[in-house]
Design a protein around this motif. Structure first.
Motif, PDB file in Angstrom:
ATOM      1  N   VAL A 166     -13.486   2.868  -2.700  1.00  0.00           N
ATOM      2  CA  VAL A 166     -12.807   1.896  -2.190  1.00  0.00           C
ATOM      3  C   VAL A 166     -13.915   0.897  -1.494  1.00  0.00           C
ATOM      4  O   VAL A 166     -13.865  -0.344  -1.930  1.00  0.00           O
ATOM      5  CB  VAL A 166     -11.757   2.621  -1.283  1.00  0.00           C
ATOM      6  CG1 VAL A 166     -11.075   1.482  -0.457  1.00  0.00           C
ATOM      7  CG2 VAL A 166     -10.815   3.659  -1.803  1.00  0.00           C
ATOM      8  N   HIS A 195      -6.609   3.242   3.021  1.00  0.00           N
ATOM      9  CA  HIS A 195      -7.426   5.168   2.886  1.00  0.00           C
ATOM     10  C   HIS A 195      -6.917   5.308   4.348  1.00  0.00           C
ATOM     11  O   HIS A 195      -6.112   7.085   4.418  1.00  0.00           O
ATOM     12  CB  HIS A 195      -8.234   4.642   2.561  1.00  0.00           C
ATOM     13  CG  HIS A 195      -9.275   6.045   2.664  1.00  0.00           C
ATOM     14  ND1 HIS A 195      -9.931   6.721   3.683  1.00  0.00           N
ATOM     15  CD2 HIS A 195      -8.944   7.204   1.490  1.00  0.00           C
ATOM     16  CE1 HIS A 195     -10.011   8.297   3.704  1.00  0.00           C
ATOM     17  NE2 HIS A 195      -9.434   8.167   2.494  1.00  0.00           N
ATOM     18  N   ASP A 228     -13.365  -3.235  -2.600  1.00  0.00           N
ATOM     19  CA  ASP A 228     -13.831  -3.970  -1.477  1.00  0.00           C
ATOM     20  C   ASP A 228     -14.408  -5.143  -1.272  1.00  0.00           C
ATOM     21  O   ASP A 228     -14.311  -6.366  -1.520  1.00  0.00           O
ATOM     22  CB  ASP A 228     -12.808  -3.791  -0.309  1.00  0.00           C
ATOM     23  CG  ASP A 228     -11.608  -2.859   0.017  1.00  0.00           C
ATOM     24  OD1 ASP A 228     -10.710  -3.697  -0.806  1.00  0.00           O
ATOM     25  OD2 ASP A 228     -11.239  -1.831   0.431  1.00  0.00           O
ATOM     26  N   ARG A 230      -3.931  -6.612  -3.153  1.00  0.00           N
ATOM     27  CA  ARG A 230      -5.211  -7.766  -3.334  1.00  0.00           C
ATOM     28  C   ARG A 230      -5.648  -8.738  -3.597  1.00  0.00           C
ATOM     29  O   ARG A 230      -6.108  -9.456  -2.519  1.00  0.00           O
ATOM     30  CB  ARG A 230      -6.271  -7.059  -4.277  1.00  0.00           C
ATOM     31  CG  ARG A 230      -7.273  -4.963  -4.011  1.00  0.00           C
ATOM     32  CD  ARG A 230      -7.472  -3.997  -4.990  1.00  0.00           C
ATOM     33  NE  ARG A 230      -7.282  -3.005  -4.349  1.00  0.00           N
ATOM     34  CZ  ARG A 230      -6.577  -2.067  -4.088  1.00  0.00           C
ATOM     35  NH1 ARG A 230      -5.041  -2.748  -4.053  1.00  0.00           N
ATOM     36  NH2 ARG A 230      -7.003  -1.053  -3.892  1.00  0.00           N
ATOM     37  N   GLU A 250      -0.277  -2.762  -5.491  1.00  0.00           N
ATOM     38  CA  GLU A 250      -1.749  -2.383  -5.958  1.00  0.00           C
ATOM     39  C   GLU A 250      -2.618  -3.961  -5.991  1.00  0.00           C
ATOM     40  O   GLU A 250      -3.323  -4.550  -4.774  1.00  0.00           O
ATOM     41  CB  GLU A 250      -2.938  -1.878  -5.924  1.00  0.00           C
ATOM     42  CG  GLU A 250      -2.163  -0.427  -6.183  1.00  0.00           C
ATOM     43  CD  GLU A 250      -2.833   0.204  -5.528  1.00  0.00           C
ATOM     44  OE1 GLU A 250      -3.945  -0.415  -4.342  1.00  0.00           O
ATOM     45  OE2 GLU A 250      -2.693   0.859  -4.102  1.00  0.00           O
ATOM     46  N   GLY A 280      -8.382  -1.807   0.482  1.00  0.00           N
ATOM     47  CA  GLY A 280      -8.430  -0.740   0.019  1.00  0.00           C
ATOM     48  C   GLY A 280      -8.873   0.389   1.021  1.00  0.00           C
ATOM     49  O   GLY A 280      -8.470   1.567   1.167  1.00  0.00           O
ATOM     50  N   VAL A 307       0.669  -1.217  -0.190  1.00  0.00           N
ATOM     51  CA  VAL A 307      -0.166   0.075  -0.435  1.00  0.00           C
ATOM     52  C   VAL A 307       0.848   1.392   0.129  1.00  0.00           C
ATOM     53  O   VAL A 307       0.711   1.990  -0.401  1.00  0.00           O
ATOM     54  CB  VAL A 307      -0.414   0.417   1.300  1.00  0.00           C
ATOM     55  CG1 VAL A 307      -2.290  -0.892   1.237  1.00  0.00           C
ATOM     56  CG2 VAL A 307      -0.288   0.266   2.413  1.00  0.00           C
TER      57      VAL A 307
END
Length: 354
Positions: free
Chosen positions: A194, A120, A198, A105, A101, A116, A89
């Motif tokens: 986001v 943030h 997800d 995931r 990225e 995600g 991240v």
């Protein structure tokens, strides 16, 4: 953004060093080459496939003892694999943002971890750690929170370490992350997107995993996959609840400028090679908070240079001597109710995202 002044009991801070000299000393360490990260991913993915194969094969053969051992060892392996998502991240795993990225995931969604949303929140954490108690990853309660809490919640705050690490586990990490995200999503359109991504990614990944298990081995294999996942959840939960507390619990404080604050409000932990590998060098967390662009494989060198600079200025770094010592430090802080003392609490007219 309005900021809150917060203080707590803490060892003496290092002397202030000009930001220019610190950045100059670290300038050549802030480039990420893809090779080390790709090697880490390849080795850990191969090991994970091995443990999944051993575990589910044992389940189908009704060798339940081997299944339990394989699931436990595979869960610990996966907990270490999850450590790579932190670097991803930050785009310091391979240094290729799109690839990082995707890899984040690939590792996180099978564990129903909303990566995600974490990315943030983690960006806010780096902005607010030691600066503003609205830090979404703050683990240390404030004195005001304790004073307002119900008796049950006060009990929780007095036993937070044991409860979060050994009871709440990964479920606790995910629920805390999602509750915080949902409270901020009303005013943050990007966070809503986001959350949706997800949710869709986790749903698709979960459907694929359990659908494939059903096609291969019927409902019996689905049960085995679910039990394996539950054991993985316990391993990931214990390992990473401990890690996030070890990095910050009992350290919250402000030191007048950003770099000094990050160094003082975050732990550096001396560790053996195995644990450094397990947490992918996150034991050098203070260095990481000061210079988030330094990749994991250069944090030891960055820590050495930082220690030399502070020594030349007349002080030594205050690294903890190991994770066992950190456990005792945290337990002591919890027993003394070393909560954050907020000296000023202005009206929060702005979102921390601003």
């Amino acid at each position: 953004m309005e900021r809150m002044k917060a203080v707590s009991t803490h060892p003496s801070p290092p002397p202030h060093l000009p930001a220019e000299s610190l950045f100059k000393a670290m300038a050549d360490l802030q480039q990420t080459e893809p090779g080390p990260g790709l090697l880490q991913v390849a080795c850990r993915l191969a090991g994970q496939c091995f443990w999944v194969a051993v575990t589910l094969s044992a389940w189908q053969q009704q060798a339940y003892g081997l299944f339990a051992v394989g699931a436990l060892l595979g869960g610990l392996w996966f907990a270490s694999f999850m450590s790579l998502t932190h670097d991803a991240v930050h785009h310091t795993l391979t240094g290729i943002p799109v690839l990082d990225e995707v890899l984040a995931r690939m590792v996180s969604w099978p564990m129903t971890w909303p990566i995600g949303v974490y990315a943030h929140a983690h960006a806010l954490h780096h902005k607010l750690n030691g600066v503003d108690p609205r830090d979404p990853e703050r683990v240390q309660p404030t004195e005001e929170e304790y004073a307002r809490a119900s008796p049950v919640k006060r009990w929780f705050m007095r036993h937070q370490l044991e409860f979060r690490i050994f009871v709440a586990g990964a479920f606790g990490l995910v629920s805390s992350l999602l509750l915080g995200a949902l409270s901020r999503a009303r005013t943050t359109p990007a966070l809503r997107r986001v959350l949706l991504l997800d949710a869709l990614g986790i749903a698709l990944t979960t459907t694929t995993i359990y659908g494939t298990a059903y096609l291969v081995g019927g409902s019996d294999l689905v049960v085995g996959v679910l039990l394996q996942w539950l054991i993985y959840e316990r391993c990931v939960g214990v390992a990473h609840q401990f890690r996030v507390h070890a990095e910050h619990y009992g350290r919250w404080q402000s030191r007048g400028n950003f770099l000094d604050t990050q160094y003082a409000a975050t732990r550096n932990i001396e560790s053996n090679a195995l644990l450094r590998l397990f947490y992918n060098h996150l034991n050098r967390h203070a260095v990481h908070h000061m210079f988030a662009r330094i990749p994991f494989y250069r944090l030891e060198e960055a820590n050495r240079r930082l220690g030399d600079l502070y020594a030349q200025a007349g002080n030594v770094t205050h690294d903890s001597s190991g994770y066992l010592e950190v456990w005792h430090e945290m337990r002591d802080a919890q027993a003394r109710r070393n909560f954050i003392r907020v000296s000023a609490m202005p009206a929060l007219s702005k979102s921390p995202e601003e």
